[in-house]
Design an enzyme around this catalytic site. Sequence first.
Site, mmCIF file in Angstrom:
data_model
loop_
_atom_site.group_PDB
_atom_site.id
_atom_site.type_symbol
_atom_site.label_atom_id
_atom_site.label_comp_id
_atom_site.label_asym_id
_atom_site.label_seq_id
_atom_site.Cartn_x
_atom_site.Cartn_y
_atom_site.Cartn_z
ATOM 1 N N GLY A 42 14.876 75.892 12.627
ATOM 2 C CA GLY A 42 14.765 77.188 13.302
ATOM 3 C C GLY A 42 13.330 77.698 13.393
ATOM 4 O O GLY A 42 13.082 78.792 13.892
ATOM 5 N N ARG A 43 12.360 76.876 12.942
ATOM 6 C CA ARG A 43 10.965 77.338 12.971
ATOM 7 C C ARG A 43 10.480 77.451 14.417
ATOM 8 O O ARG A 43 10.837 76.614 15.258
ATOM 9 C CB ARG A 43 10.049 76.320 12.259
ATOM 10 C CG ARG A 43 10.227 76.279 10.767
ATOM 11 C CD ARG A 43 9.316 75.243 10.132
ATOM 12 N NE ARG A 43 9.725 73.879 10.396
ATOM 13 C CZ ARG A 43 9.065 72.801 9.970
ATOM 14 N NH1 ARG A 43 7.946 72.929 9.290
ATOM 15 N NH2 ARG A 43 9.517 71.594 10.219
ATOM 16 N N PRO A 44 9.639 78.492 14.729
ATOM 17 C CA PRO A 44 9.063 78.554 16.074
ATOM 18 C C PRO A 44 8.200 77.318 16.305
ATOM 19 O O PRO A 44 7.434 76.930 15.420
ATOM 20 C CB PRO A 44 8.192 79.813 16.067
ATOM 21 C CG PRO A 44 8.343 80.435 14.726
ATOM 22 C CD PRO A 44 9.156 79.544 13.840
ATOM 23 N N GLY A 88 17.067 66.748 14.837
ATOM 24 C CA GLY A 88 18.137 67.603 15.348
ATOM 25 C C GLY A 88 18.266 67.338 16.827
ATOM 26 O O GLY A 88 17.375 67.684 17.601
ATOM 27 N N HIS A 89 19.319 66.651 17.231
ATOM 28 C CA HIS A 89 19.500 66.313 18.647
ATOM 29 C C HIS A 89 20.523 67.264 19.257
ATOM 30 O O HIS A 89 21.680 67.290 18.852
ATOM 31 C CB HIS A 89 19.925 64.846 18.789
ATOM 32 C CG HIS A 89 18.818 63.896 18.425
ATOM 33 N ND1 HIS A 89 18.987 62.572 18.150
ATOM 34 C CD2 HIS A 89 17.491 64.121 18.305
ATOM 35 C CE1 HIS A 89 17.823 62.016 17.880
ATOM 36 N NE2 HIS A 89 16.903 62.939 17.957
ATOM 37 N N VAL A 122 16.117 69.441 34.412
ATOM 38 C CA VAL A 122 15.769 70.788 34.885
ATOM 39 C C VAL A 122 16.639 71.869 34.236
ATOM 40 O O VAL A 122 16.824 72.948 34.782
ATOM 41 C CB VAL A 122 15.858 70.873 36.430
ATOM 42 C CG1 VAL A 122 14.737 70.112 37.080
ATOM 43 C CG2 VAL A 122 17.220 70.373 36.944
ATOM 44 N N GLY A 123 17.173 71.569 33.063
ATOM 45 C CA GLY A 123 17.982 72.563 32.350
ATOM 46 C C GLY A 123 18.706 71.877 31.218
ATOM 47 O O GLY A 123 18.739 70.642 31.155
ATOM 48 N N GLY A 151 13.720 66.553 23.689
ATOM 49 C CA GLY A 151 14.996 66.673 24.418
ATOM 50 C C GLY A 151 15.699 65.328 24.529
ATOM 51 O O GLY A 151 16.436 65.077 25.493
ATOM 52 N N LYS A 152 15.489 64.471 23.531
ATOM 53 C CA LYS A 152 16.062 63.110 23.586
ATOM 54 C C LYS A 152 17.589 63.136 23.542
ATOM 55 O O LYS A 152 18.239 62.293 24.145
ATOM 56 C CB LYS A 152 15.544 62.269 22.404
ATOM 57 C CG LYS A 152 14.058 62.009 22.452
ATOM 58 C CD LYS A 152 13.592 61.177 21.273
ATOM 59 C CE LYS A 152 13.658 61.874 19.948
ATOM 60 N NZ LYS A 152 12.830 63.078 19.802
ATOM 61 N N LYS A 176 19.944 64.996 24.832
ATOM 62 C CA LYS A 176 20.609 65.075 26.133
ATOM 63 C C LYS A 176 20.441 63.767 26.921
ATOM 64 O O LYS A 176 21.363 63.310 27.592
ATOM 65 C CB LYS A 176 19.995 66.246 26.919
ATOM 66 C CG LYS A 176 20.354 66.238 28.372
ATOM 67 C CD LYS A 176 19.775 67.403 29.104
ATOM 68 C CE LYS A 176 19.819 67.092 30.591
ATOM 69 N NZ LYS A 176 19.539 68.250 31.423
ATOM 70 N N GLN A 219 12.521 61.812 16.201
ATOM 71 C CA GLN A 219 11.107 62.235 16.174
ATOM 72 C C GLN A 219 10.365 61.615 17.369
ATOM 73 O O GLN A 219 10.970 61.454 18.418
ATOM 74 C CB GLN A 219 10.442 61.872 14.833
ATOM 75 C CG GLN A 219 10.958 62.706 13.662
ATOM 76 C CD GLN A 219 12.185 62.123 12.981
ATOM 77 O OE1 GLN A 219 12.299 60.930 12.823
ATOM 78 N NE2 GLN A 219 13.106 62.966 12.561
ATOM 79 N N ASP A 236 11.274 66.565 19.353
ATOM 80 C CA ASP A 236 11.789 67.717 20.108
ATOM 81 C C ASP A 236 11.556 67.607 21.609
ATOM 82 O O ASP A 236 11.408 68.621 22.299
ATOM 83 C CB ASP A 236 11.163 69.046 19.608
ATOM 84 C CG ASP A 236 11.396 69.237 18.132
ATOM 85 O OD1 ASP A 236 12.476 68.869 17.661
ATOM 86 O OD2 ASP A 236 10.477 69.742 17.452
HETATM 87 P P1 IMP Z 1 9.528 65.325 7.342
HETATM 88 O O1 IMP Z 1 10.036 64.300 8.304
HETATM 89 O O2 IMP Z 1 10.583 66.334 6.949
HETATM 90 O O3 IMP Z 1 8.867 64.710 6.153
HETATM 91 O O4 IMP Z 1 8.390 66.194 8.062
HETATM 92 C C1 IMP Z 1 7.128 65.628 8.428
HETATM 93 C C2 IMP Z 1 6.638 66.221 9.740
HETATM 94 O O5 IMP Z 1 7.463 65.773 10.794
HETATM 95 C C3 IMP Z 1 6.707 67.759 9.802
HETATM 96 O O6 IMP Z 1 5.626 68.205 10.604
HETATM 97 C C4 IMP Z 1 8.003 68.031 10.535
HETATM 98 O O7 IMP Z 1 8.008 69.281 11.175
HETATM 99 C C5 IMP Z 1 8.012 66.878 11.514
HETATM 100 N N1 IMP Z 1 9.355 66.480 11.941
HETATM 101 C C6 IMP Z 1 10.246 65.738 11.269
HETATM 102 N N2 IMP Z 1 11.353 65.549 11.991
HETATM 103 C C7 IMP Z 1 11.159 66.172 13.152
HETATM 104 C C8 IMP Z 1 11.937 66.302 14.355
HETATM 105 O O8 IMP Z 1 13.057 65.782 14.490
HETATM 106 N N3 IMP Z 1 11.383 67.019 15.375
HETATM 107 C C9 IMP Z 1 10.140 67.559 15.265
HETATM 108 N N4 IMP Z 1 9.380 67.458 14.183
HETATM 109 C C10 IMP Z 1 9.879 66.761 13.138
#
Ligand code: IMP
Length: 424
Positions: free
Chosen positions: A303-305, A40-41, A414-415, A15-16, A18, A225, A13
Site C-alpha cells: 500500500g506504499r505510495p 502483488g499481481h 489502456v485501462g 502491470g504484469k 493483467k 518484480q 509494478d
Molecule cells: P524485498 O523483495 O522485500 O526484499 O524488497 C527489496 C526491494 O524490492 C524493495 O525496494 C521493494 O520495494 C522492492 N520490491 C520487491 N517486490 C516488489 C514488487 O513486486 N513490486 C515492486 N517492488 C518490489
Amino acid sequence: MTTACVTGLLWGDEGKGKIIDLLSEDAEFVVRYGGGHNAGHTLVHEGERMVLHLVPCGIRRPLVTNVIANGVVIDPFHLAEELASLRASGFDLRLGENLMISERCHVILPSHRQLDCAAESMRGTGKIGTTGRGIGPTYGDRASRLGLRMGDLIRPDNLRLGIARLLAEKNPVLEAFGLGPINADELHHDLLMLGEQFAAGIVDTGLLLRRAVRDGRKILMEGAQGVLLDVDHGTYPFVTSSNASTCGIASGTGMAPATIGTTHGVVKAYATRVGEGPFPTELEGDMANRLREAGNEFGSTTGRPRRCGWFDAVAVRYAVDVAGADKMVMTNLDVLSGFDPLPVCTAYRLADGSTTDCFPAFDLDKVEPVYQELPGFSEDVTGVRRFEDLPAAARDYVEEIERLIGISSAVVSVGPGRDQVIRK
Ligand code: IMP
C-alpha cells in the site's frame, strides 16, 4: 518454441498480472519462477479487483495448470491464507490438479520476516525499503545451505533435522538482534500441519515442466518484480534477492535456457518505483502527485505510495537487452492523458558533463536525465481497441518509445480491465 514469458522491464509494478492473465488464454501451464509474496499481481475482471501474491495469474483459466516453481520462496502461513481467501472468492483451486508447488521451494519462516525488518531498521539511511516479507533472509539461507524446503514439510524426520541445523545458527543471531529464540518443537508442529494442507500439491515441478516441454505443451512464465530489481542486473543493493529477470527462469524452474521462446517485456507508459534506490527520472511535488493519483500508484502488496517519473528509455533499453525481450507490452497509456508535453529520457548526463546511453552499475544516483519532449494528448483513450484509433500524439509516443528501446509492441493497455487492450 512453446514456452513464452512475461517479464517486467522496470522496478516491478508494470502491470504484469493483467498481461499474464491475457496471454494465458493460450497457455496450458502458467509458472511463477522467482520471488515470493513480496509480489502483488493485480487482476480486474468485471469491476472486481483481486491481488495475487504467490498463486500464478492463470487461475482464472479453467484449463491452466498453475505452477509455483522452485525459484519461488514460500511463506506457508501466507500461502494458506491466500488459498483460503481465493477459495472464499469462488476460485476452484485444486492442489495437485490445477495448482502445483515445487518440493524444492525454500520456506520463509516467521524468523525470516523478523530478521528482514530488524536488518532494515539497522540500515538507517542505507535502508532498502524491503516489503518486510522475509525475502532476503530466506534467499540468504538458501545460499548458505541452511534453508528448509517445501518437501521437508511432508517429511517429519527431514524437517526435524532441518530445523535443528537451522536453529543451531539462527537462534544465536535472533538473540543478538534482541529477538526471542525459535522453539524447535512448535515450529516442527506448525510446519507439519501446513505441510498436510499442501501435501497433494507438493511435487517435482521440474520434472513436470520438462515433460511438458518434451510434449510440446504451451507454457507461460510469469515474471515477478522486474529486471531493475534483479539481484545481479538491477540497481544493487536496492534490489530484491532473486533473479527477477528472465535469467532466473532456468534456475527457477529446472528447464533448460534454450527452451525459452518469445519474451514479452512489460513497461508502464511512465516509470514507478517503490522502496529506496536511485531513480533518475523521478518527479517531485505536484507533478509526481498528479501522476500518482492518475495512475493510482500505491503498492498492491504494502500500500506504499509509489515514486513516479517519466519514461526512461536508457533503463528500459538496458532491461530489454538483459531480458532478451522480443516484444514490448506497454501498460497505463491512458494515465498519460492530460499530460503535455511528455518527456522521455534518452540519455544520462554524467558528473563530468559527458552523456551516455548505457545503464551504469554504479553512481546511478549521480546521473542527470537528458529528455526529449514529445507532444501529449488529452483524449480519454480507455475505450480505444485499435491502435489506429488512438490520438496521433499517443500513437507517436508509443512508436517513438519502440524506436528508442529497439523492439515493437505487441499489446498496449489502456485501462485496468481485461478487455482494455489494444493488440498490435
Ligand atoms: P524485498 O523483495 O522485500 O526484499 O524488497 C527489496 C526491494 O524490492 C524493495 O525496494 C521493494 O520495494 C522492492 N520490491 C520487491 N517486490 C516488489 C514488487 O513486486 N513490486 C515492486 N517492488 C518490489
